[in-house]
Design an enzyme around this catalytic site. Structure first.
Site, short mmCIF file in Angstrom:
data_model
loop_
_atom_site.label_atom_id
_atom_site.label_comp_id
_atom_site.label_asym_id
_atom_site.label_seq_id
_atom_site.Cartn_x
_atom_site.Cartn_y
_atom_site.Cartn_z
CB THR A 1 -6.62 -4.95 3.76
OG1 THR A 1 -7.95 -4.30 4.04
CG2 THR A 1 -6.65 -5.21 2.29
CB ALA B 1 -7.94 3.54 0.55
N GLY B 2 -5.75 5.76 2.01
CA GLY B 2 -5.72 7.17 2.08
C GLY B 2 -4.83 7.46 0.98
CG HIS B 3 -5.62 6.63 -2.69
ND1 HIS B 3 -6.51 5.96 -3.63
CD2 HIS B 3 -5.15 5.71 -1.75
CE1 HIS B 3 -6.50 4.78 -3.41
NE2 HIS B 3 -5.86 4.38 -2.28
CB SER C 1 6.82 9.51 -9.49
OG SER C 1 6.49 10.20 -9.04
CB VAL C 2 11.33 12.77 -9.70
CG1 VAL C 2 12.20 11.73 -10.66
CG2 VAL C 2 10.79 13.74 -10.68
N GLY D 1 0.92 -1.16 -0.02
CA GLY D 1 -0.11 -0.02 -0.01
C GLY D 1 0.62 1.16 -0.02
CG ASP D 2 0.28 4.00 2.27
OD1 ASP D 2 -0.86 4.33 2.09
OD2 ASP D 2 0.69 3.52 3.37
CD GLU D 3 1.63 -0.02 -3.37
OE1 GLU D 3 0.45 0.64 -3.24
OE2 GLU D 3 1.72 -1.10 -2.86
CE LYS E 1 -3.03 2.04 -3.68
NZ LYS E 1 -2.07 1.96 -2.51
CD GLN F 1 -6.97 -1.14 1.10
OE1 GLN F 1 -7.65 -1.92 0.38
NE2 GLN F 1 -7.17 0.18 1.76
CE LYS G 1 3.25 12.02 -9.34
NZ LYS G 1 4.56 12.34 -9.48
P1 GDP Z 1 -1.75 5.57 -2.31
O1 GDP Z 1 -2.28 5.35 -0.90
O2 GDP Z 1 -0.95 4.66 -2.99
O3 GDP Z 1 -2.33 6.75 -3.24
O4 GDP Z 1 -0.10 6.54 -1.85
P2 GDP Z 1 -0.28 7.74 -0.42
O5 GDP Z 1 -1.01 8.99 -1.12
O6 GDP Z 1 -0.87 7.04 0.66
O7 GDP Z 1 1.11 8.01 -0.26
C1 GDP Z 1 1.96 8.52 -1.35
C2 GDP Z 1 2.49 9.71 -0.99
O8 GDP Z 1 3.79 10.10 -1.40
C3 GDP Z 1 1.68 10.90 -1.09
O9 GDP Z 1 1.93 11.82 0.12
C4 GDP Z 1 2.30 11.62 -2.39
O10 GDP Z 1 2.11 13.01 -2.50
C5 GDP Z 1 3.54 11.39 -2.26
N1 GDP Z 1 4.39 11.27 -3.59
C6 GDP Z 1 3.84 10.43 -4.75
N2 GDP Z 1 4.81 10.33 -5.84
C7 GDP Z 1 5.86 10.79 -5.01
C8 GDP Z 1 7.29 11.03 -5.70
O11 GDP Z 1 7.66 10.59 -6.66
N3 GDP Z 1 8.29 11.65 -4.60
C9 GDP Z 1 8.04 11.86 -3.45
N4 GDP Z 1 9.02 12.33 -2.67
N5 GDP Z 1 6.60 11.95 -2.96
C10 GDP Z 1 5.81 11.41 -4.03
P1 IMO Z 2 -3.77 2.74 0.83
O1 IMO Z 2 -4.98 2.72 -0.37
C1 IMO Z 2 -1.30 0.85 3.58
C2 IMO Z 2 -2.88 -2.13 6.27
C3 IMO Z 2 -3.13 -1.71 7.78
C4 IMO Z 2 -3.00 -3.01 8.48
C5 IMO Z 2 -3.66 -3.99 7.45
C6 IMO Z 2 -5.24 -4.17 7.64
O2 IMO Z 2 -3.46 4.23 1.04
O3 IMO Z 2 -2.50 2.07 0.03
P2 IMO Z 2 -7.45 -3.17 7.83
O4 IMO Z 2 -7.83 -1.37 8.21
O5 IMO Z 2 -7.54 -2.79 6.33
O6 IMO Z 2 -8.21 -4.06 8.23
O7 IMO Z 2 -5.89 -3.09 8.19
O8 IMO Z 2 -3.70 -3.16 6.10
N1 IMO Z 2 -3.57 -1.14 5.24
C7 IMO Z 2 -2.74 -0.22 4.59
N2 IMO Z 2 -1.51 0.03 4.37
N3 IMO Z 2 -2.19 1.79 2.94
C8 IMO Z 2 -3.30 1.36 2.88
O9 IMO Z 2 -4.18 1.81 1.88
C9 IMO Z 2 -3.83 0.29 3.64
N4 IMO Z 2 -5.20 -0.21 4.11
C10 IMO Z 2 -4.88 -0.96 5.13
O10 IMO Z 2 -2.27 -0.64 8.30
O11 IMO Z 2 -1.76 -3.72 8.40
MG MG Z 3 -2.21 5.68 1.18
#
Ligand code: GDP
Ligand code: IMO
Ligand code: MG
Length: 462
Positions: free
Chosen positions: A271, A70-72, A445-446, A43-45, A47, A256, A49
């Site tokens: 999850t 999820a938190g994007h 992405s940079v 997760g948090d890759e 997505k 995720q 963006k």
């Molecule tokens: P998601 O859940 O997969 O959408 O990812 P998150 O939003 O939770 O986490 C990604 C974070 O990295 C966000 O705060 C974005 O603004 C930031 N981000 C995205 N691409 C880049 C990058 O190439 N470099 C840096 N430094 N930050 C980035």
């Molecule tokens: P995005 O969409 C990162 C993780 C939680 C926990 C496990 C189970 O932003 O990538 P849950 O509340 O789903 O039952 O928790 O999954 N988790 C995530 N980690 N990014 C997320 O979403 C996540 N959604 C759940 O931290 O380890």
């Molecule tokens: Mg996230």
């Protein structure tokens, strides 16, 4: 409660009359219109963006699993948007955003999301649809999540405490489930009363410290939420089937990451939905025949939030440096993310599982600050080298990463706009990721901004 004409939100009402033959069957266009964005790690890759950036190439953006866990975070110019249920396509005017049956919806969180978008000048208006089949998170789910998270024995899962697991459990169990469409039915009150009685007994039995559930208060609260949400609620399945048959272009936004997939991830530290590419059709109701491209998103390193094994974790100064440089703190819970080196064993596994065509490699600017970088190319498990990701977490826990070390490139890449202009060390790193994962890196992405993204190969903009 009034339905506010939700049944009118058909394909025809959004895109105009669909072309049908004499039998009333829509005439299929031959193009295959679906592209997916899938996380390849935990997760948090970034997505969100990527989906925001690609949205202008599509007519519809679709969320198909997960919920408010999820938190994007999406950065557009000087504004930062945080999305939990609503697809990141909402930031592009004129694009329809669809939340489908596989998603679990938390009404108060969703309404806050709609309000905070409005406060930032984004009118969700007629660009959002919510499936009447999507399941609803209730206060009892959140209370259960708080107790059950400790119940795995040993390390806790560390859930987001958003009630996700308990809501999916009730969906599969059926007897205690309420779908969004049920909130508008005459028996909503009696269903809540029945379930709240059972949940009060259950919560006491499992040692919950939360207050007893008050069914009447919950009905009143959720009826008010329903009144605000009714305008978005519809049968999204027919809408999407009409759309793909008419050749509309769909972008599926994963939540995720594949290693958190309930069936194929690091169970039980996962999850409760299919977060890898295998979940797209099940959650959205769009058959695989309409999907022709899968983009796998990975960070140039690894992060994980919550419990569970993480072979390349850096519980040291380098891990902290990555956390600081990448601002690796959760969008939903604010928790510090665990950080480590890129794990090519894990990503090769998830790239195959999700059937990706290419990789979007994010956060290359963060790695650029390190004097040397490492990639995990294999594991050593009980003295034997393997490049297979194990199916059991106990085996994964015993895996020792085998690293390749490369010199860092230590240059500011945040202003680089063409892949060929990246420092040679960074280009070598991309080549090595491509070789090890077996799919080309076609997006790099940079930085968080839309402009800080480079395309190659089939993803070249145009
Ligand atoms: P998601 O859940 O997969 O959408 O990812 P998150 O939003 O939770 O986490 C990604 C974070 O990295 C966000 O705060 C974005 O603004 C930031 N981000 C995205 N691409 C880049 C990058 O190439 N470099 C840096 N430094 N930050 C980035
Ligand atoms: P995005 O969409 C990162 C993780 C939680 C926990 C496990 C189970 O932003 O990538 P849950 O509340 O789903 O039952 O928790 O999954 N988790 C995530 N980690 N990014 C997320 O979403 C996540 N959604 C759940 O931290 O380890
Ligand atoms: Mg996230």
């Amino acid at each position: 409660m009034s339905l506010n004409g939700w049944a009118d939100r058909t394909y025809d009402s959004v895109f105009g009359p669909i072309r049908r033959n004499r039998l009333g069957v829509s005439r299929w266009r031959s193009i295959v219109p679906g592209t997916c964005v899938i996380g390849l790690q935990w997760g948090d890759e970034a997505k969100g963006k990527l989906v925001d950036l690609l949205t202008s190439r599509f007519e519809i953006v679709v969320r198909y699993q997960g919920g408010a866990n999820a938190g994007h975070t999406v950065v557009v110019g000087d504004k930062t948007y945080k999305l939990h249920h609503i697809p990141s396509g909402i930031l592009t005017p004129g694009v329809m955003n669809v939340v489908t049956p596989g998603v679990v919806i938390n009404p108060p969180t969703l309404l806050k999301e709609i309000d905070s978008l409005a406060a930032q000048g984004i009118d969700v208006g007629s660009n959002l649809m919510l499936s009447d089949r999507a399941h609803v998170v209730f206060p009892w789910h959140i209370a259960e999540d708080k107790v059950m998270d400790q119940a795995t024995g040993g390390e806790s899962i560390g859930t987001t405490l958003r009630g996700i697991g308990p809501c999916y459990r009730d969906k599969v169990g059926r007897a205690h489930a309420i779908r969004l469409g049920d909130m508008f039915r005459p028996d909503f009150r009696t269903r809540v009363e029945h379930i709240a009685r059972a949940k009060n007994r259950l919560l006491t039995g499992i040692g919950s410290q939360s207050e007893a559930l008050d069914a009447a208060a919950i009905v009143a609260e959720y009826t008010a939420y329903g009144e605000r949400l009714a305008r978005y609620v519809t049968d999204t399945t027919h809408f999407l089937l009409d759309a793909v048959e008419a050749g509309k272009r769909l972008l599926f936004e994963g939540a995720q990451g594949s290693l958190l997939d309930i069936d194929h991830g690091t169970f039980p530290y996962v999850t409760s939905s299919n977060a890898s590419g295998v979940g797209v059709s099940g959650g959205s109701g769009v058959p695989g025949r309409w999907i022709n491209k899968v983009i796998g998103v990975a960070k140039a390193y690894s992060t994980r939030v919550g419990g569970g094994p993480f072979p390349t974790e850096l519980d040291n100064d380098i891990g902290q440096k990555i956390r600081d440089l990448g601002r690796e703190y959760g969008t939903t819970t604010g928790r510090p993310r665990r950080c480590g080196w890129f794990d090519a064993v894990a990503v090769r596994y998830t790239a195959r599982l999700s059937g990706i065509d290419c990789i979007s490699l994010m956060m290359m600017d963060v790695l650029s600050q390190l004097s040397e970088v490492r990639i995990c190319v294999a594991y050593e498990l009980d003295g034997r080298r393997t490049d297979r990701f194990p199916s059991h977490v106990d085996d994964l826990r015993r895996c020792q990463p085998v690293y390749e070390t490369m010199p860092g490139w230590q240059a500011d890449v945040t202003k680089v706009r063409r892949i060929e202009d990246l420092p040679v060390g960074a280009r070598r790193y991309l080549d090595r990721v491509t070789q090890l994962v077996g799919k080309p890196v076609e997006i790099v992405s940079v930085g968080p901004d839309r402009a800080q993204t480079m395309f190659a190969g089939s993803m070249q903009q145009g």
